[in-house]
Design an enzyme around this catalytic site. Structure first.
Site, short mmCIF file in Angstrom:
data_model
loop_
_atom_site.label_atom_id
_atom_site.label_comp_id
_atom_site.label_asym_id
_atom_site.label_seq_id
_atom_site.Cartn_x
_atom_site.Cartn_y
_atom_site.Cartn_z
N GLY A 1 0.84 -1.20 0.00
CA GLY A 1 0.00 0.00 0.00
C GLY A 1 0.87 1.23 0.00
N GLY B 1 0.68 5.87 0.83
CA GLY B 1 -0.07 7.05 1.23
C GLY B 1 0.64 8.30 0.79
N GLY B 2 0.36 9.39 1.47
CA GLY B 2 0.94 10.66 1.07
C GLY B 2 2.44 10.75 1.29
N GLY C 1 4.67 7.79 2.04
CA GLY C 1 5.50 6.64 1.77
C GLY C 1 4.77 5.49 1.13
N ASP D 1 -3.55 8.67 14.95
CA ASP D 1 -4.30 8.05 13.84
C ASP D 1 -4.86 6.69 14.24
OD1 ASP D 1 -5.39 8.24 11.32
OD2 ASP D 1 -3.66 7.39 10.30
#
Length: 656
Positions: free
Chosen positions: A43, A45-46, A48, A164
């Protein structure tokens, strides 16, 4: 296979023995630090990308490699991304001694990229558990609190705020000794709690709906902030309702009425604990994990809910639809005996919360979910009469549904890869599909027979469109080109070149003269369909442009992007008319209502929105799916909207 580590590489998989990437030309690294071999992506994200890897020095033991590959622009943003990445490594090194936090193995720079290597946790996230096993009961929520609060206490005692907490960041680990510990992952946005941080606000980071007001509005984070996120996580698991949708609709107002979304009663003890966790303001909230644990020990006595509480509530006990969805009038329904029977056997869900509007529709005998695909649903298309729906999926099949009866008619097989796109001709006789196998197939929609296969693209086909006159097919590909084909003969007519990134969406104008294309190069191009010349080059999005739709009158173009916006353009002049903001995630799907007045959008947070083009207002939103929404389509009469998702389902919504 050797995986290319260039973040912008479109086809990173290469055969063993290759020295340079066959797609981008970058030199390949068989093993990072001559030790870590990348197996597959997990996966991104912003800040890594995350990979599953093997550690050769540990007998090829699985591990996780995270690469800093920020999808940001500007020196300041890049510096912040690097800082957060380094902080994650420090947090893991500091906290990894705890059994329920991944251990940091290494942190290093290689070929101008930063990497961290950490323990691989074998198991499933609580979001996956929710999807597979259904809503959590009260007993599982008590277990979650007892398992996670000591971990949060440990983290907070080390002066770290996670920032988070959500089901995706909680993994139920499957251990050889039979234990199923709950592991807290992803410290990428964790914040060091210091005297300085208490006095100064920081960067606003967190997940919409889960993060508390002090974190999202002021960038402040405290132990009580993580506890709010824990409360929202419990709420999500109890109800199945994604909090980002509630946040987008009601701001933080929903937490004051969180009980109305419950699908079944909970004990007064759990009610009190959750209510204190879900306080909008920080002062009345629990201030420490230890405070919650003490409250649990004082209050927690296993209770048997009386039979009249555990039974399904009668319609008269349910909150009115207008109290949950104020825009919609409430209609009083006299329940039939069959309806009561359905309630008793659990055939229907309550008239509020996730999919509440759809449940309202279900009372009239309409199913709201089509299931059957074993993979993600990537594309949807109606025939002109609205009687047939086609869906393309990761399971390499296309399903044809009788939409009136909500039943599968047949399954089309033939592609050797994922089906990314489907389209149906206006005469309802032909279906076209595009696939990961680099081919386009033409099918007889009525019989399901394959007519022909179109070959010519050197990359996967992400989008197909059929001209309104039924003479041409347009296909957009990861090879950065658009091809136009003769629908009747399958002959390639023309190739459009000009995009510098993958073509993610194509759309044709009603007059058969224009073709619009959207790309990963962040631009939209409008072409003369007959000559292949560029008419307009539209720039304005700051991320990949994933989806396009042209209005029924051919005057407007709408686009959805990874920059979390929808933009409306004048198709004749290229002028940007309006931008819809407020999305919490990438916008991956767009559709025009046949009335030309509204559009629907689907995004990676699982939410479907209906927007008014004239006023620029959001009409309504549906907490549609438990995962990304990849496709939306209106029925030809404009009364129904369908959405397809990574969660393998197709959901059906009445249009207000």
């Amino acid at each position: 296979m050797i995986y290319c580590l260039n973040p912008s590489c479109e086809k990173p998989q290469n055969p063993d023995g290759a020295h340079f990437c066959q797609s981008c030309g970058m030199e390949l690294i068989p093993q990072l630090r001559n030790r870590y071999r990348i197996i597959q992506p997990l996966g991104g994200g912003g800040f890594g990308r995350t990979f599953l890897a093997e550690d050769e020095d540990k007998l090829n033991e699985d591990c996780v490699v995270k690469q800093l590959a920020p999808q940001v622009q500007g020196t300041s943003a890049l510096h912040k991304a690097t800082e957060l990445f380094q902080e994650e490594a420090r947090r893991l090194q500091q906290l990894g001694e705890h059994r329920q936090i991944p251990t940091l193995y290494a942190y290093f720079r290689d070929d101008n990229y930063l990497y961290l290597v950490q323990q691989f946790i074998q198991g499933q996230t609580l979001r996956e558990e929710l999807r597979q096993q259904g809503l959590f009961g009260e007993e599982k929520i008590w277990e979650l609190l007892h398992e996670l609060l000591p971990v949060l206490k440990f983290v907070h005692e080390h002066q770290v705020i996670h920032r988070d907490i959500k089901p995706e960041n909680l993994i139920r680990r499957f251990s050889e000794d039979g234990r199923k510990d709950l592991v807290l992952i992803d410290f990428g946005v964790a914040k060091q709690l210091t005297v300085t941080s208490l006095d100064h606000t920081g960067t606003v980071i967190g997940s919409y709906g889960y993060a508390p007001m002090e974190q999202m509005k002021h960038g402040s984070a405290y132990p009580a902030s993580d506890l709010f996120s824990l409360g929202v996580t419990c709420f999500h698991l109890l109800t199945g309702i994604h909090p980002s949708g509630l946040y987008m609709e009601h701001g933080y107002g929903w937490v004051m009425n969180w009980r109305q979304f419950l699908k079944s009663p909970i004990s007064p003890k759990l009610d009190q604990v959750l209510d204190k966790l879900l306080q909008k303001d920080i002062e009345p909230r629990y201030q420490s994990a230890d405070e919650v644990l003490q409250d649990l020990h004082q209050k927690r006595q296993l209770e048997v809910i009386p039979p009249d509480m555990s039974a399904t509530r009668s319609p008269s006990q349910l909150p009115s639809l207008s109290s949950v969805f104020p825009r919609f009038p409430t209609t009083v329904i006299q329940p039939s005996s069959q309806w009561k029977k359905s309630l008793l056997i659990g055939g229907l869900i309550t008239l509020f919360g996730l999919g509440g509007l759809v449940s309202y529709w279900q009372l009239f005998g309409k199913t709201s979910v089509l299931t059957g695909h074993s993979g993600e649903v990537n594309s949807l298309a109606f025939n002109l009469k609205g009687t047939t729906l086609a869906s393309g999926s990761d399971d390499k099949t296309i399903k044809i549904w009788n939409f009136n009866r909500r039943k599968e008619i047949r399954t089309l097989k033939g592609h050797k890869g994922i089906i990314y796109c489907v389209a149906i001709s206006r005469n309802g006789q032909t279906l076209v599909s595009g696939s990961q196998d680099n081919t386009i197939k033409v099918w007889n929609l009525k019989t399901g027979q394959e007519i022909r296969t179109l070959k010519g693209h050197s990359g996967l086909i992400n989008s197909v469109a059929i001209s309104p006159d039924g003479e041409k097919i347009a296909s957009g590909s990861y090879d950065n080109t658009i091809k136009v084909w003769n629908l009747k003969t399958g002959q390639e007519i023309r190739t459009f070149e000009g995009h510098t990134g993958a073509v993610l969406s194509v759309a044709m104008s009603p007059d058969n003269h224009k073709l619009a294309s959207a790309s990963a190069d962040r631009t939209i191009k409008v072409w003369n369909l007959n000559t292949g010349k560029v008419i307009l080059n539209l720039k304005g999005h700051e991320g990949d442009v994933n989806a396009l739709a042209i209005s029924p009158n051919g005057q407007l173009l709408v686009s959805g992007s990874d920059d979390k916006t929808v933009q409306v353009w004048d198709l004749n002049t290229g002028r940007e008319i309006r931008t819809f903001e407020g999305y919490a995630a990438d916008v991956s799907a767009i559709a025009f209502n046949p009335d030309g007045e509204t559009i629907a959008s689907g995004s990676d947070d699982g939410i479907v929105k209906i927007l008014n083009l004239s006023t620029g207002q959001e009409i309504t939103s549906f907490n549609a799916h438990t995962s990304e929404v990849f496709a939306v389509a209106f029925s030809p009469d404009g009364k129904t909207l369908v959405s397809g998702s990574k969660d393998k389902t197709i959901k059906i919504w009445p249009v207000p």
